[in-house]
Design a protein around this motif. Sequence first.
Motif, PDB file in Angstrom:
ATOM      1  N   UNK A  63     -13.966 -22.205 -17.796  1.00 27.11           N
ATOM      2  CA  UNK A  63     -12.598 -21.784 -18.113  1.00 27.11           C
ATOM      3  C   UNK A  63     -12.283 -22.030 -19.585  1.00 27.11           C
ATOM      4  N   UNK A  64     -12.740 -23.142 -20.124  1.00 24.80           N
ATOM      5  CA  UNK A  64     -12.537 -23.416 -21.551  1.00 24.80           C
ATOM      6  C   UNK A  64     -13.248 -22.380 -22.417  1.00 24.80           C
ATOM      7  N   UNK A  65     -14.458 -21.987 -22.023  1.00 27.26           N
ATOM      8  CA  UNK A  65     -15.196 -20.967 -22.770  1.00 27.26           C
ATOM      9  C   UNK A  65     -14.474 -19.625 -22.706  1.00 27.26           C
ATOM     10  N   UNK A  66     -13.957 -19.274 -21.539  1.00 29.55           N
ATOM     11  CA  UNK A  66     -13.215 -18.020 -21.402  1.00 29.55           C
ATOM     12  C   UNK A  66     -11.919 -18.051 -22.205  1.00 29.55           C
ATOM     13  N   UNK A  67     -11.235 -19.192 -22.168  1.00 28.53           N
ATOM     14  CA  UNK A  67      -9.984 -19.314 -22.921  1.00 28.53           C
ATOM     15  C   UNK A  67     -10.235 -19.150 -24.423  1.00 28.53           C
ATOM     16  N   UNK A  68     -11.275 -19.775 -24.923  1.00 32.43           N
ATOM     17  CA  UNK A  68     -11.590 -19.675 -26.353  1.00 32.43           C
ATOM     18  C   UNK A  68     -11.961 -18.244 -26.726  1.00 32.43           C
ATOM     19  N   UNK A  69     -12.731 -17.572 -25.890  1.00 31.45           N
ATOM     20  CA  UNK A  69     -13.152 -16.214 -26.205  1.00 31.45           C
ATOM     21  C   UNK A  69     -11.995 -15.228 -26.141  1.00 31.45           C
ATOM     22  N   UNK A  70     -11.279 -15.209 -25.017  1.00 35.14           N
ATOM     23  CA  UNK A  70     -10.233 -14.208 -24.846  1.00 35.14           C
ATOM     24  C   UNK A  70      -9.020 -14.480 -25.729  1.00 35.14           C
ATOM     25  N   UNK A  71      -8.834 -15.691 -26.207  1.00 33.36           N
ATOM     26  CA  UNK A  71      -7.734 -15.980 -27.136  1.00 33.36           C
ATOM     27  C   UNK A  71      -7.962 -15.322 -28.491  1.00 33.36           C
ATOM     28  N   UNK A  72      -9.200 -14.951 -28.787  1.00 32.30           N
ATOM     29  CA  UNK A  72      -9.494 -14.228 -30.022  1.00 32.30           C
ATOM     30  C   UNK A  72      -9.078 -12.765 -29.925  1.00 32.30           C
ATOM     31  N   UNK A  73      -8.959 -12.255 -28.707  1.00 29.18           N
ATOM     32  CA  UNK A  73      -8.695 -10.836 -28.504  1.00 29.18           C
ATOM     33  C   UNK A  73      -7.325 -10.542 -27.910  1.00 29.18           C
ATOM     34  N   UNK A  74      -6.642 -11.567 -27.427  1.00 24.50           N
ATOM     35  CA  UNK A  74      -5.321 -11.409 -26.830  1.00 24.50           C
ATOM     36  C   UNK A  74      -4.440 -12.561 -27.267  1.00 24.50           C
ATOM     37  N   UNK A  75      -3.183 -12.476 -26.903  1.00 26.28           N
ATOM     38  CA  UNK A  75      -2.247 -13.551 -27.177  1.00 26.28           C
ATOM     39  C   UNK A  75      -2.686 -14.795 -26.388  1.00 26.28           C
ATOM     40  N   UNK A  76      -2.888 -15.927 -27.066  1.00 27.29           N
ATOM     41  CA  UNK A  76      -3.366 -17.133 -26.366  1.00 27.29           C
ATOM     42  C   UNK A  76      -2.470 -17.583 -25.216  1.00 27.29           C
ATOM     43  N   UNK A  77      -1.169 -17.348 -25.316  1.00 25.07           N
ATOM     44  CA  UNK A  77      -0.269 -17.738 -24.232  1.00 25.07           C
ATOM     45  C   UNK A  77      -0.521 -16.891 -22.994  1.00 25.07           C
ATOM     46  N   UNK A  78      -0.791 -15.606 -23.176  1.00 29.13           N
ATOM     47  CA  UNK A  78      -1.092 -14.747 -22.033  1.00 29.13           C
ATOM     48  C   UNK A  78      -2.429 -15.106 -21.404  1.00 29.13           C
ATOM     49  N   UNK A  79      -3.383 -15.464 -22.236  1.00 25.62           N
ATOM     50  CA  UNK A  79      -4.694 -15.876 -21.724  1.00 25.62           C
ATOM     51  C   UNK A  79      -4.542 -17.151 -20.904  1.00 25.62           C
ATOM     52  N   UNK A  80      -3.785 -18.109 -21.422  1.00 27.74           N
ATOM     53  CA  UNK A  80      -3.560 -19.358 -20.700  1.00 27.74           C
ATOM     54  C   UNK A  80      -2.862 -19.107 -19.373  1.00 27.74           C
ATOM     55  N   UNK A  81      -1.888 -18.192 -19.358  1.00 26.18           N
ATOM     56  CA  UNK A  81      -1.180 -17.878 -18.118  1.00 26.18           C
ATOM     57  C   UNK A  81      -2.115 -17.221 -17.109  1.00 26.18           C
TER      58      UNK A  81
END
Length: 84
Positions: A63-81
Amino acid sequence: MQTIVVTLGDYLADWRQHLDGFLVGRLAADLLDRLLIAYLEAMRGRQCRLRVASALNLALSDIDALRAFFSQHRDPQRVAAALE
């Protein structure tokens, strides 16, 4: 998970050359949703034999790896949600 993240990064980089930034964000959102569904289905499958302690650590690192990756391409708050 690292192999999947690198592959998705290459995939999104290719699409970034041809799509508008908004559409790349939508594509990243769809990829995140589909990846989470596939991940959860794989974890609940009959062939998956994980010990609870090691499975929790593995899932949290994934999950941490996915959060770091997708936060580069989307809004980090939306990724976290999405990952909550």
